[in-house]
Design a protein around this motif. Structure first.
Motif, PDB file in Angstrom:
ATOM      1  N   LEU A 194      11.119  -1.485 -19.659  1.00 26.86           N
ATOM      2  CA  LEU A 194       9.785  -1.032 -19.277  1.00 26.86           C
ATOM      3  C   LEU A 194       8.967  -2.197 -18.722  1.00 26.86           C
ATOM      4  O   LEU A 194       8.271  -2.049 -17.719  1.00 26.86           O
ATOM      5  N   ILE A 246       5.542   8.107 -21.768  1.00 24.77           N
ATOM      6  CA  ILE A 246       6.377   7.992 -20.574  1.00 24.77           C
ATOM      7  C   ILE A 246       7.544   8.965 -20.633  1.00 24.77           C
ATOM      8  O   ILE A 246       7.850   9.640 -19.651  1.00 24.77           O
ATOM      9  N   GLU A 287      -1.071  -4.409 -17.496  1.00 24.38           N
ATOM     10  CA  GLU A 287      -0.015  -3.959 -18.406  1.00 24.38           C
ATOM     11  C   GLU A 287       0.090  -2.448 -18.344  1.00 24.38           C
ATOM     12  O   GLU A 287      -0.891  -1.752 -18.061  1.00 24.38           O
ATOM     13  N   CYS A 288       1.252  -1.949 -18.626  1.00 23.23           N
ATOM     14  CA  CYS A 288       1.493  -0.509 -18.577  1.00 23.23           C
ATOM     15  C   CYS A 288       0.520   0.228 -19.495  1.00 23.23           C
ATOM     16  O   CYS A 288       0.440  -0.069 -20.695  1.00 23.23           O
ATOM     17  N   LEU A 316       7.145   5.712 -13.639  1.00 24.01           N
ATOM     18  CA  LEU A 316       5.839   5.076 -13.844  1.00 24.01           C
ATOM     19  C   LEU A 316       4.984   5.132 -12.588  1.00 24.01           C
ATOM     20  O   LEU A 316       3.769   5.339 -12.673  1.00 24.01           O
ATOM     21  N   SER A 350      10.864   2.791 -13.168  1.00 25.40           N
ATOM     22  CA  SER A 350       9.932   2.370 -12.119  1.00 25.40           C
ATOM     23  C   SER A 350       9.415   3.565 -11.326  1.00 25.40           C
ATOM     24  O   SER A 350       8.208   3.687 -11.071  1.00 25.40           O
ATOM     25  N   TYR A 354       7.454  -1.938 -14.842  1.00 26.33           N
ATOM     26  CA  TYR A 354       6.052  -1.639 -14.564  1.00 26.33           C
ATOM     27  C   TYR A 354       5.543  -2.304 -13.288  1.00 26.33           C
ATOM     28  O   TYR A 354       4.876  -1.656 -12.471  1.00 26.33           O
TER      29      TYR A 354
END
Length: 144
Positions: free
Chosen positions: A101, A134, A126-127, A55, A52, A105
């Motif tokens: 993931l 990543i 969405e990521c 990201l 987290s 996100y």
């Protein structure tokens, strides 16, 4: 004998000693089993937390290029190193990174929105990053 819910630290030391002595009569197997399960859950939560943060920094890097600096670069590097370390010590989590993931996100979007002042809707639903991006030396470019 210390009770589990009275002094956890002391209880843990005592249970370790009882286990080494193979004193199964006094050993609190039910609570020890619960704690072992919880340890696995904590490792997964740690992975979600670190993903987290990573990201969120990647989103900030992408959406606020004017604020890029050494501290953001360092934070990204540290999170990547810590995630790799966590995965090396818990290889079974590698198979769960994609699931983690997904859990990470939305948290990252909330953090990035709060820290940048941008609306959550600015960020993709969405990521936008692949797992490889990543975890590797990837640096988002503006508007990518």
């Amino acid at each position: 004998m210390t009770q589990y819910n009275v002094d956890f630290a002391q209880w843990a030391y005592e249970q370790a000693a009882l286990c080494r002595q193979r004193n199964w009569v006094a050993f609190d197997a039910e609570h020890v089993a619960d704690e072992l399960e919880n340890m696995g859950v904590r490792e997964r939560r740690e992975l979600i937390s670190r993903l987290s943060v990573l990201l969120a920094y990647l989103l900030k890097w992408q959406y606020q290029p004017q604020w890029r600096g050494k501290s953001w670069r360092l934070a990204i590097h540290i999170q990547r190193l810590d995630i790799e370390n966590l995965l090396n010590h818990n290889p079974s989590l590698r198979g769960r990174v994609v699931d983690c993931l997904l859990d990470s996100y939305y948290r990252a979007v909330l953090q990035a929105a709060l820290e940048t002042g941008l609306n959550e809707a600015v960020f993709p639903i969405e990521c936008p990053f692949t797992l490889e991006q990543i975890l590797e030396e990837y640096w988002p470019v503006d508007g990518e």
